[in-house]
Design a protein around this motif. Structure first.
Motif, mmCIF file in Angstrom:
data_model
loop_
_atom_site.group_PDB
_atom_site.id
_atom_site.type_symbol
_atom_site.label_atom_id
_atom_site.label_comp_id
_atom_site.label_asym_id
_atom_site.label_seq_id
_atom_site.Cartn_x
_atom_site.Cartn_y
_atom_site.Cartn_z
ATOM 1 N N ASN A 44 0.797 -1.232 0.000
ATOM 2 C CA ASN A 44 0.000 0.000 0.000
ATOM 3 C C ASN A 44 0.828 1.280 0.000
ATOM 4 O O ASN A 44 0.271 2.361 -0.142
ATOM 5 C CB ASN A 44 -0.927 -0.006 1.219
ATOM 6 C CG ASN A 44 -1.899 -1.170 1.167
ATOM 7 O OD1 ASN A 44 -2.801 -1.196 0.347
ATOM 8 N ND2 ASN A 44 -1.680 -2.161 2.030
ATOM 9 N N GLU A 45 2.135 1.165 0.140
ATOM 10 C CA GLU A 45 2.937 2.383 0.150
ATOM 11 C C GLU A 45 2.913 3.089 -1.209
ATOM 12 O O GLU A 45 3.015 4.312 -1.285
ATOM 13 C CB GLU A 45 4.376 2.095 0.566
ATOM 14 C CG GLU A 45 5.168 3.369 0.811
ATOM 15 C CD GLU A 45 6.602 3.127 1.236
ATOM 16 O OE1 GLU A 45 7.351 4.123 1.324
ATOM 17 O OE2 GLU A 45 6.992 1.965 1.457
ATOM 18 N N PHE A 48 0.229 5.589 -1.250
ATOM 19 C CA PHE A 48 0.569 6.759 -0.442
ATOM 20 C C PHE A 48 1.488 7.699 -1.211
ATOM 21 O O PHE A 48 1.307 8.917 -1.201
ATOM 22 C CB PHE A 48 1.235 6.290 0.853
ATOM 23 C CG PHE A 48 1.349 7.356 1.899
ATOM 24 C CD1 PHE A 48 0.263 7.681 2.699
ATOM 25 C CD2 PHE A 48 2.538 8.041 2.097
ATOM 26 C CE1 PHE A 48 0.362 8.662 3.673
ATOM 27 C CE2 PHE A 48 2.649 9.031 3.053
ATOM 28 C CZ PHE A 48 1.558 9.342 3.855
ATOM 29 N N GLN A 51 -0.402 9.248 -4.401
ATOM 30 C CA GLN A 51 -1.372 10.238 -3.935
ATOM 31 C C GLN A 51 -0.702 11.587 -3.686
ATOM 32 O O GLN A 51 -1.170 12.637 -4.155
ATOM 33 C CB GLN A 51 -2.022 9.745 -2.633
ATOM 34 C CG GLN A 51 -2.645 10.815 -1.750
ATOM 35 C CD GLN A 51 -4.005 11.261 -2.222
ATOM 36 O OE1 GLN A 51 -4.669 10.534 -2.947
ATOM 37 N NE2 GLN A 51 -4.436 12.444 -1.796
ATOM 38 N N HIS A 52 0.404 11.580 -2.981
ATOM 39 C CA HIS A 52 1.045 12.834 -2.612
ATOM 40 C C HIS A 52 1.828 13.443 -3.768
ATOM 41 O O HIS A 52 1.873 14.675 -3.914
ATOM 42 C CB HIS A 52 1.937 12.618 -1.383
ATOM 43 C CG HIS A 52 1.150 12.398 -0.132
ATOM 44 N ND1 HIS A 52 0.662 11.161 0.233
ATOM 45 C CD2 HIS A 52 0.710 13.277 0.813
ATOM 46 C CE1 HIS A 52 -0.021 11.278 1.363
ATOM 47 N NE2 HIS A 52 -0.006 12.551 1.734
ATOM 48 N N TRP A 99 -8.651 12.602 -2.205
ATOM 49 C CA TRP A 99 -8.711 12.013 -0.857
ATOM 50 C C TRP A 99 -9.561 10.750 -0.851
ATOM 51 O O TRP A 99 -9.364 9.865 0.002
ATOM 52 C CB TRP A 99 -9.265 13.022 0.140
ATOM 53 C CG TRP A 99 -8.354 14.168 0.412
ATOM 54 C CD1 TRP A 99 -8.571 15.488 0.124
ATOM 55 C CD2 TRP A 99 -7.047 14.120 1.011
ATOM 56 N NE1 TRP A 99 -7.490 16.251 0.505
ATOM 57 C CE2 TRP A 99 -6.552 15.437 1.047
ATOM 58 C CE3 TRP A 99 -6.270 13.080 1.519
ATOM 59 C CZ2 TRP A 99 -5.303 15.752 1.579
ATOM 60 C CZ3 TRP A 99 -5.018 13.393 2.042
ATOM 61 C CH2 TRP A 99 -4.548 14.708 2.063
ATOM 62 N N LEU A 102 -7.126 7.891 -1.310
ATOM 63 C CA LEU A 102 -6.310 7.620 -0.129
ATOM 64 C C LEU A 102 -7.147 7.018 1.004
ATOM 65 O O LEU A 102 -6.636 6.223 1.803
ATOM 66 C CB LEU A 102 -5.631 8.901 0.359
ATOM 67 C CG LEU A 102 -4.564 8.695 1.446
ATOM 68 C CD1 LEU A 102 -3.420 7.837 0.934
ATOM 69 C CD2 LEU A 102 -4.042 10.025 1.957
ATOM 70 N N MET A 105 -7.127 3.362 2.091
ATOM 71 C CA MET A 105 -6.073 2.814 2.953
ATOM 72 C C MET A 105 -6.618 2.686 4.375
ATOM 73 O O MET A 105 -7.092 3.662 4.963
ATOM 74 C CB MET A 105 -4.838 3.710 2.933
ATOM 75 C CG MET A 105 -3.715 3.220 3.833
ATOM 76 S SD MET A 105 -2.210 4.247 3.708
ATOM 77 C CE MET A 105 -1.548 3.611 2.170
ATOM 78 N N TYR A 110 -1.877 1.705 6.928
ATOM 79 C CA TYR A 110 -1.043 2.885 7.143
ATOM 80 C C TYR A 110 -0.042 2.653 8.269
ATOM 81 O O TYR A 110 1.123 3.053 8.164
ATOM 82 C CB TYR A 110 -1.912 4.099 7.472
ATOM 83 C CG TYR A 110 -1.086 5.330 7.771
ATOM 84 C CD1 TYR A 110 -0.415 6.003 6.755
ATOM 85 C CD2 TYR A 110 -0.943 5.795 9.084
ATOM 86 C CE1 TYR A 110 0.368 7.119 7.024
ATOM 87 C CE2 TYR A 110 -0.165 6.910 9.365
ATOM 88 C CZ TYR A 110 0.490 7.560 8.331
ATOM 89 O OH TYR A 110 1.270 8.652 8.611
ATOM 90 N N ARG A 114 3.964 3.601 8.309
ATOM 91 C CA ARG A 114 4.272 4.839 9.037
ATOM 92 C C ARG A 114 5.702 4.899 9.571
ATOM 93 O O ARG A 114 6.347 5.956 9.478
ATOM 94 C CB ARG A 114 3.272 5.038 10.173
ATOM 95 C CG ARG A 114 3.505 6.335 10.935
ATOM 96 C CD ARG A 114 2.388 6.677 11.872
ATOM 97 N NE ARG A 114 2.687 7.896 12.630
ATOM 98 C CZ ARG A 114 1.792 8.748 13.066
ATOM 99 N NH1 ARG A 114 0.518 8.531 12.815
ATOM 100 N NH2 ARG A 114 2.149 9.804 13.750
#
Length: 279
Positions: A44-45, A48, A51-52, A99, A102, A105, A110, A114
């Motif tokens: 799932n990274e 992340f 998305q950013h 959003w 995201l 997730m 997450y 993290r």
């Protein structure tokens, strides 16, 4: 040679990009699509990161449009400014819907990535901070996260010291012959904007006779559209963060959801909302 053979030959020629610039060349897709480097073993990274990164690309376009719009307002080129501001609002809508992706997730997903983020956080986005400053939400403390990058600090500091979009809009109102308090035409642009009854009175004059002040009326509504979209963007950010991490502290050291909720109370163009009660 038959017509069919000519068509095949022409198609082959059109598909040969060995000598001409291709789609990937023009967009530098190799660099963009190879810019994702997950640090964890977690599937799932990638979500992340993408998305950013895509949000930063949209913010790059937003800054491109917003800076040009401010310059055009200052030069009384309002049709061009209105087009750009409308585009900024639509970009914000794109970011609102981002959003939604995201939010797929889950908290355990997450939590698994993290630890690999260290202290990196969207709070440190230089582009986002420039957008906030250009929209008038000035805060000297927000320069500090960029102190380690003099090049980025210079860009953020420039936006911090410049008149905001709303500051230029008020100068425009004055140029159109409607009195605006001098305190809001020449001031320290690094200070947060403070609402003023005199400014509200100026906008009331516009809203009470739209045909007479049509360009100012349209300017005001473009600003309201923009802040409306920005509020939705902020709200969706808060709810997504709460959904994914609850009330844990943010990776950048902020209070996480508690910090983001405070940002929901920030009003960028207060008099434009206040006049609605007076009409």
């Amino acid at each position: 040679m038959s017509g069919g053979e000519n068509i095949v030959r022409d198609e082959k020629a059109q598909l040969d990009f060995s000598k001409d610039m291709s789609y990937g060349d023009y967009l530098h897709l190799d660099e963009i699509l190879n810019a994702q480097h997950p640090l964890s073993p977690e599937h799932n990274e990638m979500l992340f990161i993408v998305q950013h990164q895509t949000s930063e690309l949209w913010m790059k376009l937003m800054l491109h449009e917003l800076q040009a719009a401010i310059a055009h307002v200052a030069q009384d080129k309002l049709p061009e400014a209105f087009k750009m501001l409308a585009r900024v609002s639509r970009i914000m809508e794109q970011l609102v819907h981002a959003w939604d992706v995201l939010a797929t997730m889950t908290p355990p997903e997450y939590t698994a990535i993290r630890p690999y983020l260290a202290n990196s956080s969207g709070f440190q986005s230089a582009q986002y901070r420039r957008i906030e400053f250009l929209l008038g939400n000035k805060n000297a403390a927000m320069l500090k996260p960029h102190a380690h990058r003099p090049d980025l600090l210079a860009q953020v500091d420039e936006a911090y010291r410049a008149p905001s979009l709303y500051d230029e809009a008020l100068k425009l109102v004055q140029r159109r012959g409607i009195a605006v308090p001098a305190s809001h035409l020449q001031r320290d642009w690094t200070q947060p904007y403070a609402a003023d009854d005199g400014v509200k009175a100026a906008w009331l004059e516009v809203y009470r006779d739209p045909p007479k002040h049509w360009d100012l009326y349209q300017m005001a509504e473009e600003l309201v559209d923009l802040e409306d979209a920005f509020r939705l963007w902020r709200f969706r950010h808060v709810t997504t963060v709460e959904r994914v991490i609850g009330f844990k502290r943010g990776t950048g050291g902020t209070g996480g959801v508690s910090y983001l909720r405070k940002m929901l109370d920030v009003v960028l163009f207060p008099e434009l909302w206040a006049v609605r009660t007076e009409l």
